[in-house]
Design a protein around this motif. Structure first.
Motif, PDB file in Angstrom:
ATOM      1  N   THR A 386      -5.813  21.522 -60.127  1.00  0.00           N
ATOM      2  CA  THR A 386      -7.159  21.286 -60.260  1.00  0.00           C
ATOM      3  C   THR A 386      -7.906  20.238 -60.115  1.00  0.00           C
ATOM      4  O   THR A 386      -6.888  19.168 -60.250  1.00  0.00           O
ATOM      5  N   PRO A 387      -9.283  19.984 -59.881  1.00  0.00           N
ATOM      6  CA  PRO A 387      -9.684  18.282 -59.678  1.00  0.00           C
ATOM      7  C   PRO A 387      -9.270  17.364 -60.980  1.00  0.00           C
ATOM      8  O   PRO A 387      -9.257  18.240 -62.188  1.00  0.00           O
ATOM      9  N   VAL A 388      -9.180  16.441 -60.864  1.00  0.00           N
ATOM     10  CA  VAL A 388      -8.736  15.530 -61.794  1.00  0.00           C
ATOM     11  C   VAL A 388      -9.732  14.315 -61.562  1.00  0.00           C
ATOM     12  O   VAL A 388      -9.974  13.545 -61.019  1.00  0.00           O
ATOM     13  N   ILE A 389     -10.960  14.580 -62.544  1.00  0.00           N
ATOM     14  CA  ILE A 389     -12.154  13.763 -62.506  1.00  0.00           C
ATOM     15  C   ILE A 389     -12.207  12.487 -63.400  1.00  0.00           C
ATOM     16  O   ILE A 389     -11.641  12.693 -64.674  1.00  0.00           O
ATOM     17  N   ALA A 390     -12.348  11.399 -62.865  1.00  0.00           N
ATOM     18  CA  ALA A 390     -12.470  10.170 -63.744  1.00  0.00           C
ATOM     19  C   ALA A 390     -13.477   9.242 -63.220  1.00  0.00           C
ATOM     20  O   ALA A 390     -13.799   8.992 -62.227  1.00  0.00           O
ATOM     21  N   GLU A 391     -14.048   8.307 -64.328  1.00  0.00           N
ATOM     22  CA  GLU A 391     -14.907   7.262 -63.829  1.00  0.00           C
ATOM     23  C   GLU A 391     -14.347   5.937 -63.472  1.00  0.00           C
ATOM     24  O   GLU A 391     -13.961   5.213 -64.356  1.00  0.00           O
ATOM     25  N   VAL A 392     -14.183   5.847 -62.071  1.00  0.00           N
ATOM     26  CA  VAL A 392     -13.254   4.643 -61.642  1.00  0.00           C
ATOM     27  C   VAL A 392     -14.213   3.957 -60.471  1.00  0.00           C
ATOM     28  O   VAL A 392     -14.873   4.847 -59.913  1.00  0.00           O
ATOM     29  N   ASP A 393     -13.468   3.003 -59.813  1.00  0.00           N
ATOM     30  CA  ASP A 393     -13.865   2.469 -58.560  1.00  0.00           C
ATOM     31  C   ASP A 393     -12.808   2.852 -57.606  1.00  0.00           C
ATOM     32  O   ASP A 393     -11.786   2.525 -57.577  1.00  0.00           O
ATOM     33  N   PRO A 394     -13.103   3.823 -56.883  1.00  0.00           N
ATOM     34  CA  PRO A 394     -12.178   4.609 -55.988  1.00  0.00           C
ATOM     35  C   PRO A 394     -11.562   3.426 -54.953  1.00  0.00           C
ATOM     36  O   PRO A 394     -10.400   3.668 -54.766  1.00  0.00           O
ATOM     37  N   ARG A 395     -12.557   2.600 -54.548  1.00  0.00           N
ATOM     38  CA  ARG A 395     -11.701   1.624 -53.588  1.00  0.00           C
ATOM     39  C   ARG A 395     -10.480   0.855 -54.268  1.00  0.00           C
ATOM     40  O   ARG A 395      -9.403   0.726 -53.738  1.00  0.00           O
ATOM     41  N   ARG A 396     -10.721   0.223 -55.762  1.00  0.00           N
ATOM     42  CA  ARG A 396      -9.732  -0.436 -56.366  1.00  0.00           C
ATOM     43  C   ARG A 396      -8.576   0.548 -56.724  1.00  0.00           C
ATOM     44  O   ARG A 396      -7.365  -0.116 -56.478  1.00  0.00           O
ATOM     45  N   VAL A 397      -8.775   1.559 -56.998  1.00  0.00           N
ATOM     46  CA  VAL A 397      -7.762   2.331 -57.648  1.00  0.00           C
ATOM     47  C   VAL A 397      -6.837   2.947 -56.487  1.00  0.00           C
ATOM     48  O   VAL A 397      -5.652   2.814 -56.323  1.00  0.00           O
ATOM     49  N   GLU A 398      -7.443   3.339 -55.447  1.00  0.00           N
ATOM     50  CA  GLU A 398      -6.778   3.489 -54.062  1.00  0.00           C
ATOM     51  C   GLU A 398      -5.856   2.486 -53.603  1.00  0.00           C
ATOM     52  O   GLU A 398      -4.747   2.443 -53.244  1.00  0.00           O
ATOM     53  N   ARG A 399      -6.313   0.911 -53.810  1.00  0.00           N
ATOM     54  CA  ARG A 399      -5.621   0.017 -53.343  1.00  0.00           C
ATOM     55  C   ARG A 399      -4.519  -0.193 -54.333  1.00  0.00           C
ATOM     56  O   ARG A 399      -3.354  -0.620 -53.999  1.00  0.00           O
ATOM     57  N   VAL A 400      -4.703   0.060 -55.677  1.00  0.00           N
ATOM     58  CA  VAL A 400      -3.373  -0.117 -56.665  1.00  0.00           C
ATOM     59  C   VAL A 400      -2.408   0.974 -56.272  1.00  0.00           C
ATOM     60  O   VAL A 400      -1.302   0.611 -55.982  1.00  0.00           O
ATOM     61  N   LEU A 401      -2.976   2.345 -55.820  1.00  0.00           N
ATOM     62  CA  LEU A 401      -1.785   3.169 -55.420  1.00  0.00           C
ATOM     63  C   LEU A 401      -1.102   3.014 -54.170  1.00  0.00           C
ATOM     64  O   LEU A 401       0.218   3.021 -54.006  1.00  0.00           O
ATOM     65  N   ARG A 402      -1.857   2.107 -53.439  1.00  0.00           N
ATOM     66  CA  ARG A 402      -1.020   1.823 -51.985  1.00  0.00           C
ATOM     67  C   ARG A 402      -0.367   0.635 -52.074  1.00  0.00           C
ATOM     68  O   ARG A 402       1.024   0.862 -51.690  1.00  0.00           O
ATOM     69  N   ASN A 403      -0.313  -0.206 -53.311  1.00  0.00           N
ATOM     70  CA  ASN A 403       0.536  -1.156 -53.520  1.00  0.00           C
ATOM     71  C   ASN A 403       1.714  -0.468 -54.395  1.00  0.00           C
ATOM     72  O   ASN A 403       3.060  -0.985 -54.186  1.00  0.00           O
ATOM     73  N   LEU A 404       1.576   0.471 -55.224  1.00  0.00           N
ATOM     74  CA  LEU A 404       2.671   0.710 -56.002  1.00  0.00           C
ATOM     75  C   LEU A 404       3.701   1.839 -55.055  1.00  0.00           C
ATOM     76  O   LEU A 404       4.617   1.572 -55.223  1.00  0.00           O
ATOM     77  N   VAL A 405       3.032   2.504 -54.569  1.00  0.00           N
ATOM     78  CA  VAL A 405       3.766   3.451 -53.498  1.00  0.00           C
ATOM     79  C   VAL A 405       4.446   2.631 -52.353  1.00  0.00           C
ATOM     80  O   VAL A 405       5.771   2.973 -52.167  1.00  0.00           O
ATOM     81  N   GLY A 406       3.713   1.856 -51.922  1.00  0.00           N
ATOM     82  CA  GLY A 406       4.431   0.865 -50.896  1.00  0.00           C
ATOM     83  C   GLY A 406       5.577   0.093 -51.413  1.00  0.00           C
ATOM     84  O   GLY A 406       6.620   0.110 -50.736  1.00  0.00           O
ATOM     85  N   ASN A 407       5.548  -0.319 -52.596  1.00  0.00           N
ATOM     86  CA  ASN A 407       6.765  -0.991 -53.337  1.00  0.00           C
ATOM     87  C   ASN A 407       7.813  -0.074 -53.441  1.00  0.00           C
ATOM     88  O   ASN A 407       9.090  -0.296 -53.348  1.00  0.00           O
ATOM     89  N   ALA A 408       7.490   1.331 -53.855  1.00  0.00           N
ATOM     90  CA  ALA A 408       8.384   2.224 -54.175  1.00  0.00           C
ATOM     91  C   ALA A 408       9.088   2.378 -52.966  1.00  0.00           C
ATOM     92  O   ALA A 408      10.366   2.787 -52.895  1.00  0.00           O
ATOM     93  N   VAL A 409       8.350   2.958 -51.810  1.00  0.00           N
ATOM     94  CA  VAL A 409       9.170   3.244 -50.598  1.00  0.00           C
ATOM     95  C   VAL A 409       9.999   2.027 -50.019  1.00  0.00           C
ATOM     96  O   VAL A 409      11.040   2.251 -49.492  1.00  0.00           O
TER      97      VAL A 409
END
Length: 613
Positions: A386-409
């Motif tokens: 189901t959708p997970v809705i939060a009040e965030v800045d999508p550009r910044r959160v997506e950048r954080v995820l790219r950094n974390l997943v990129g490091n993990a890979v």
């Protein structure tokens, strides 16, 4: 009533803990009261004993004289039945009483004949019931021929009075009579009471004087300390021109002068560091902007060369490809430097809006699919259906995820990387777990530093800038969230991003735990509780695992092999506040047992850093 007493006790407890002067004065009063009270008791007891001994000595002397006189007067009679014996006894008693039958001084003299009851009648100097004051024990002692005394309390003429009762045998030719003196001690009691009152009044005055003296002396010491504390508080608030007043040449004046010198040196150093920081930020910003124009020109030329590389010699074509790749990395580095300069200058703004994080996680996985496939890492998504809705800045959160997943890979050692999304009523969390080399002890303090790498000699697949985790930390701070890391040698690492569901809310817990469930911890570790294991994890009702094998990504920064937590709990200016639950993102990597250290390490260590705005 109980509530009133509780508030009173709480107020006194706070005052006791906060006031050094109150503690010193209270301790002085208590100790001096004990000392003065004990001294007063000894003095009063000594005075009372002296008065009593003086009264005993006086009565004993009178008793001895009375005994001699009575024996002389009664020596003329050989039998107790003689006619003049009773009159002689009465006259002897009156004489011993001092010729005062009314006994205005309160002394009672009695002459008795316990062995001749019914033959000789007992006589006393006054018509009072004195028999009750002469105890049976005293009569027995005197009858045995001893001089004895007792202190008795009774009523003879008026109020109850304490009496000193002395008894002595009077030898005669026909047998033994008993002579008793009953002396009131009211005068001695009054004198002792006056002495006790005087001692008590003097003691109370002395205790109060000592308390006042302690308060004055403590005030002389505490006042400069309080001034120093207030001045230090103003200095810590940024008022660097605050100083203490130096008065005199004593130790306190030396303290004030030393404090002022320290404040001056700190002010000079802080201003110098602020100027250096300002110049550094301006240099970074200016260089980043100035490089934009030549970079754009070089980019246009490089794109033209790269597009025509098939027509060049193979060596020149390869050079064109390398030039294109390095220009991409250089452009990414400039972008990160500009972003860091905005954070340093305090110009970063949060554009919060209700965002579904599920498609964002899928989007990041899709973008990193190529890198994951190239290095042989499988990405496994565990996200709610189901959708997970939060009040965030999508550009910044997506950048954080790219950094974390990129490091993990990058550090996954060809092991699966798990990306988990969780939510509760107040927050959302994302964890990224890999089974790579992990983090070494002490690296938890370095993992979010700029341009830091866990292993500089390690070959990189993504060519990151070294600023990814630093920018991610600032992005988390801007949301008022947490960015935390855990790692252990041979067990990989896990990063967790926790964000409030509603912009501006304060985080207290996370939906996902920081320490993975499969981590080997010392003594059982903290796993379901504690600051490094906040959250309950995700269940089957929250998400389904979706394996992704074509994920790739690029990131920067490095990982630590010890449990690390870098937490951000401050807030920043936000736009478009909303009322949705918070989001938390966590990234982790795993290292197989028997990792690069040659064997499995049983556990990691945990730490947490709070960053404020």
């Amino acid at each position: 009533m109980l509530g009133w007493f509780a508030r009173l006790f709480g107020g006194l407890h706070r005052a006791w803990r906060r006031s050094l002067q109150l503690r010193v004065v209270t301790i002085t009063l208590v100790v001096s009261s004990l000392l003065v009270g004990g001294f007063a008791y000894l003095i009063a007891d000594k005075i009372t004993n002296i008065l009593l001994e003086n009264a005993k000595s006086d009565v004993l002397m009178r008793l001895q004289n009375g005994q001699d006189y009575s024996a002389k007067q009664l020596s003329l009679y050989s039998t107790p039945q003689e006619a003049q014996l009773q009159e002689t006894i009465e006259g002897t008693v009156n004489y011993l009483a001092g010729g005062d039958p009314q006994q205005t001084n309160g002394v009672v003299v009695a002459l008795t004949a316990d062995r001749y009851t019914g033959v000789i009648e007992a006589r006393s100097s006054s018509d009072v019931e004195y028999q009750a004051l002469i105890s049976r024990e005293l009569r027995a002692a005197v009858a045995d021929g001893n001089v004895a005394h007792q202190i008795r309390t009774g009523r003879l003429t008026g109020d109850r009075t304490k009496y000193l009762v002395y008894g002595s045998p009077v030898p005669t030719r026909f047998g033994q009579l008993e002579l008793y003196y009953l002396v009131p001690l009211d005068r001695q009691d009054a004198t002792a009471a006056d002495a006790r009152a005087t001692v008590v009044a003097t003691g109370v005055a002395l205790v109060l004087l000592l308390g006042l003296l302690a308060a004055l002396v403590t005030r002389l010491v505490v006042t400069p300390v309080r001034v120093a504390a207030r001045t230090a508080q103003r200095l810590s608030a940024g008022l660097l021109d605050q100083r203490m007043v130096v008065d005199g040449e004593d130790d306190l004046a030396l303290l004030a002068a030393s404090f002022n010198q320290m404040a001056t040196n700190l002010q000079r150093q802080i201003l110098r560091l602020e100027e250096m920081s300002r110049l550094q930020r301006r240099f970074t910003s200016d260089v980043s902007h100035e490089l934009r124009t030549p970079l754009t020109t070089v980019r246009m030329a490089a794109d033209l060369i790269f597009a025509e590389r098939d027509e060049f010699d193979p060596a020149v074509a390869r050079s064109a490809e390398l030039l294109q790749a390095e220009l991409d990395r250089f452009e990414e580095l400039l972008t990160d430097l500009l972003e860091i300069s905005r954070f340093d200058a305090g110009f970063a703004m949060l554009d919060a809006e209700p965002t579904d994080l599920v498609p964002m996680v899928h989007r990041v996985a899709d973008r990193l699919a190529g890198l994951a496939e190239r290095v042989g890492v499988e990405l496994v998504l565990d996200v709610p259906s189901t959708p997970v809705i939060a009040e965030v800045d999508p550009r910044r959160v997506e950048r954080v995820l790219r950094n974390l997943v990129g490091n993990a890979v990058e550090h996954g050692e060809r092991r699966p990387v798990h990306i988990t999304l969780g939510i509760d009523q107040t927050a959302v969390a994302i964890t990224v777990r890999d089974h790579g080399v992990g983090l070494k002890p002490g690296e938890e303090k370095l993992v979010f530093n700029r341009f830091w790498r866990a292993d500089p000699s390690r070959a990189r697949q993504t060519g990151g800038t070294g600023l990814g985790l630093s920018i991610s930390l600032e992005d988390a701070r801007l949301h008022g969230g947490w960015l935390e890391a855990w790692g252990a040698p041979g067990q990989g690492a896990q990063f967790r991003l926790t964000l409030p569901a509603r912009a501006g809310d304060r985080l207290t817990t996370s939906p996902l735990r920081l320490v993975p469930a499969d981590a080997v911890l010392p003594f059982g570790g903290p796993r379901d509780g504690g600051p490094s294991a906040i959250g309950v994890g995700t269940g089957a009702d929250l998400a389904t695992a979706v394996p992704v094998t074509d994920l790739a990504g690029a990131g920067s920064g490095a990982w630590s092999t010890s449990v690390v937590a870098a937490s951000v709990t401050t807030s920043a200016p936000r736009r478009q506040p909303g009322r949705n639950p918070s989001a938390d993102v966590s990234v982790s990597d795993h290292t197989p047992d028997g990792g690069p250290q040659g064997g499995p390490t049983p556990a990691g260590t945990a730490g947490r850093a709070e960053v404020g705005s």
